[in-house]
Design a protein around this motif. Structure first.
Motif, PDB file in Angstrom:
ATOM      1  N   UNK A 155       1.447   1.854  12.170  1.00  0.00           N
ATOM      2  CA  UNK A 155       1.644   1.903  10.726  1.00  0.00           C
ATOM      3  C   UNK A 155       0.273   1.939  10.065  1.00  0.00           C
ATOM      4  N   UNK A 156       0.125   2.865   9.150  1.00  0.00           N
ATOM      5  CA  UNK A 156      -1.133   2.964   8.413  1.00  0.00           C
ATOM      6  C   UNK A 156      -0.849   2.769   6.930  1.00  0.00           C
ATOM      7  N   UNK A 157      -1.630   1.911   6.309  1.00  0.00           N
ATOM      8  CA  UNK A 157      -1.498   1.649   4.873  1.00  0.00           C
ATOM      9  C   UNK A 157      -2.658   2.349   4.184  1.00  0.00           C
ATOM     10  N   UNK A 158      -2.332   3.113   3.153  1.00  0.00           N
ATOM     11  CA  UNK A 158      -3.368   3.873   2.465  1.00  0.00           C
ATOM     12  C   UNK A 158      -4.313   2.941   1.711  1.00  0.00           C
ATOM     13  N   UNK A 159      -5.457   3.467   1.378  1.00  0.00           N
ATOM     14  CA  UNK A 159      -6.455   2.692   0.645  1.00  0.00           C
ATOM     15  C   UNK A 159      -5.931   2.307  -0.738  1.00  0.00           C
ATOM     16  N   UNK A 160      -5.153   3.202  -1.350  1.00  0.00           N
ATOM     17  CA  UNK A 160      -4.581   2.901  -2.664  1.00  0.00           C
ATOM     18  C   UNK A 160      -3.601   1.735  -2.592  1.00  0.00           C
ATOM     19  N   UNK A 161      -2.783   1.699  -1.539  1.00  0.00           N
ATOM     20  CA  UNK A 161      -1.824   0.607  -1.380  1.00  0.00           C
ATOM     21  C   UNK A 161      -2.539  -0.713  -1.146  1.00  0.00           C
ATOM     22  N   UNK A 162      -3.609  -0.674  -0.341  1.00  0.00           N
ATOM     23  CA  UNK A 162      -4.383  -1.891  -0.108  1.00  0.00           C
ATOM     24  C   UNK A 162      -5.014  -2.385  -1.404  1.00  0.00           C
ATOM     25  N   UNK A 163      -5.492  -1.457  -2.204  1.00  0.00           N
ATOM     26  CA  UNK A 163      -6.110  -1.823  -3.477  1.00  0.00           C
ATOM     27  C   UNK A 163      -5.083  -2.435  -4.425  1.00  0.00           C
ATOM     28  N   UNK A 164      -3.880  -1.864  -4.425  1.00  0.00           N
ATOM     29  CA  UNK A 164      -2.829  -2.386  -5.293  1.00  0.00           C
ATOM     30  C   UNK A 164      -2.432  -3.805  -4.888  1.00  0.00           C
TER      31      UNK A 164
END
Length: 85
Positions: A33-42
């Protein structure tokens, strides 16, 4: 007419199916599973976390004091929207 005695049948399709499922899966295959940088930032945005905590605290206070009102029409609309095809 001659009737032969009962003999077990070696061609059982269920036994073949069981033997197929017992085979081990290929090693080395894993889920990823990979979480995008935008999701991590949110997830780490402090303003969203603070707003959410304030909203939860407000709702808890309303429920405890007995002032929490449910909008039955809005609940019914959201249920109907959920089950639309």
């Amino acid at each position: 007419m001659k009737i032969n005695p009962f003999r077990p049948v070696d061609n059982n399709p269920y036994k073949r199916q069981v033997s197929k499922t017992e085979q081990p899966q290929a090693p080395g295959k894993t889920d990823k599973v990979e979480i995008s940088a935008e999701a991590k930032e949110m997830q780490q945005t402090p303003s969203i976390v603070k707003e959410r905590e304030a909203r939860i605290a407000d709702l808890k206070n309303q429920v405890q004091s007995g002032n929490y009102k449910i909008d039955h029409k809005a609940v019914a609309k959201s249920i109907a929207k959920f089950f639309e095809l």
